[in-house]
Design an enzyme around this catalytic site. Sequence first.
Site, PDB file in Angstrom:
ATOM      1  N   LYS A  85       0.841  -1.203   0.000  1.00 54.08           N
ATOM      2  CA  LYS A  85       0.000   0.000   0.000  1.00 54.08           C
ATOM      3  C   LYS A  85       0.875   1.252   0.000  1.00 54.08           C
ATOM      4  CE  LYS A  85      -0.422  -0.221   5.037  1.00 54.08           C
ATOM      5  NZ  LYS A  85      -1.256  -0.755   6.128  1.00 54.08           N
ATOM      6  N   TYR A 102      15.970  29.337  10.634  1.00 65.32           N
ATOM      7  CA  TYR A 102      14.750  30.044  11.053  1.00 65.32           C
ATOM      8  C   TYR A 102      14.517  29.897  12.547  1.00 65.32           C
ATOM      9  CZ  TYR A 102      13.283  30.459   6.156  1.00 65.32           C
ATOM     10  OH  TYR A 102      13.201  30.769   4.837  1.00 65.32           O
TER      11      TYR A 102
END
Length: 358
Positions: A34, A256
Amino acid sequence: MPRPIQANLDLSALESNLRVARRTTSARIMSVVKADGYGHGLMRAAEALAATDGYALLDIQDAVRLREAGYRQTILLLEGCFSAEQLPIIAEYRLTCVIHSPWQIAMLDGYPGNGSLEVWLKVNSGMNRLGFAPQQVAQTMDQLRRHRAVRDITLMTHFANADEPRGIAEPLALFNDLAASYRVARSLANSATLLRYPEAHGDWVRPGIMLYGASPFAPDMGEQFSAQQLGLKPVMTLGSRIIATQELRAGGEVGYGALFRAEHNMRIGIVACGYADGYPRHALSGTPILVDGQRTRTLGRVSMDMLCVDLGALPQAGVGSRVVLWGDGMPIEEVARAAGTVSYELMCARTERVRIVT
Ligand SMILES: *Cc1c(COP(=O)(O)O)cnc(C)c1O
């Protein structure tokens, strides 16, 4: 030269991990492919796993693709069918269908086909996600056994804690109790159950993550449960290179939000890999990473296209140095742990812009 990030796939490791599953059980193996083969590519994974007894996935189109490519093994739809129009396709392509809810039986009732469908009846043994409640199983089994559209029934369940200290004792006892009344095949085991509970292998096991070379167990379950100890080899190695370096003075900040602040002068490297490649933004400063084959740590916040690494102990490293984010030599479970997630999510998170190299 293209941007240096790439995902290297060692497809022979898929074959080798399937052999580990084979050695662990005498049950038939339903390889779970999957989510695009856990991010490795459905058709690519299916081919490397061709020695399997079955494939399990979610999307009927993908199941049809597998059948049309010539795979003759059982192909199982893990969430079953979603609409009545899918039933003739399921019959035509000889797909096997999980039945997890009463509405799916109602859909079967409207299907004109005779004796063409193989179904896996899902029992809710305590995970409370999909499946019939234990007290509904007898009646549902009756319905399916008498159903003119149904040719064969397998009983299945899925455990919530096979990879956790808590284990599967309770739901296993419950399932065995229910299944004792029926002479049908049984399927209970994901990777963790397969590796840890031989008493719960049943007739079909359903390994996923272990085939891709990661341990289903968290690092704190102990060294004996690591991928290496289990004999599993990573299939995907996410690699990139350092594209710049910076000399920080004491007090210099990184990235950041300035989440990392240098305590003394140090050298850092900037790696071409960020969250837009699928590297987790939640990975904290200190997440392990390999530079030129040596372990070091990430620094500061991961940004969209870049992240920073500590080169303090790697004086030779510089622009062009090879970086392994996870995979060969850098267990994905450790990176996942540092990012507050699991290897499954990291494998599936790789984005389109990361080239696959086989
Ligand atoms: C995804 C899935 C598996 C495979 O689980 P792993 O932990 O990857 O081995 C098995 N069974 C079901 C029902 C699943 O949804």
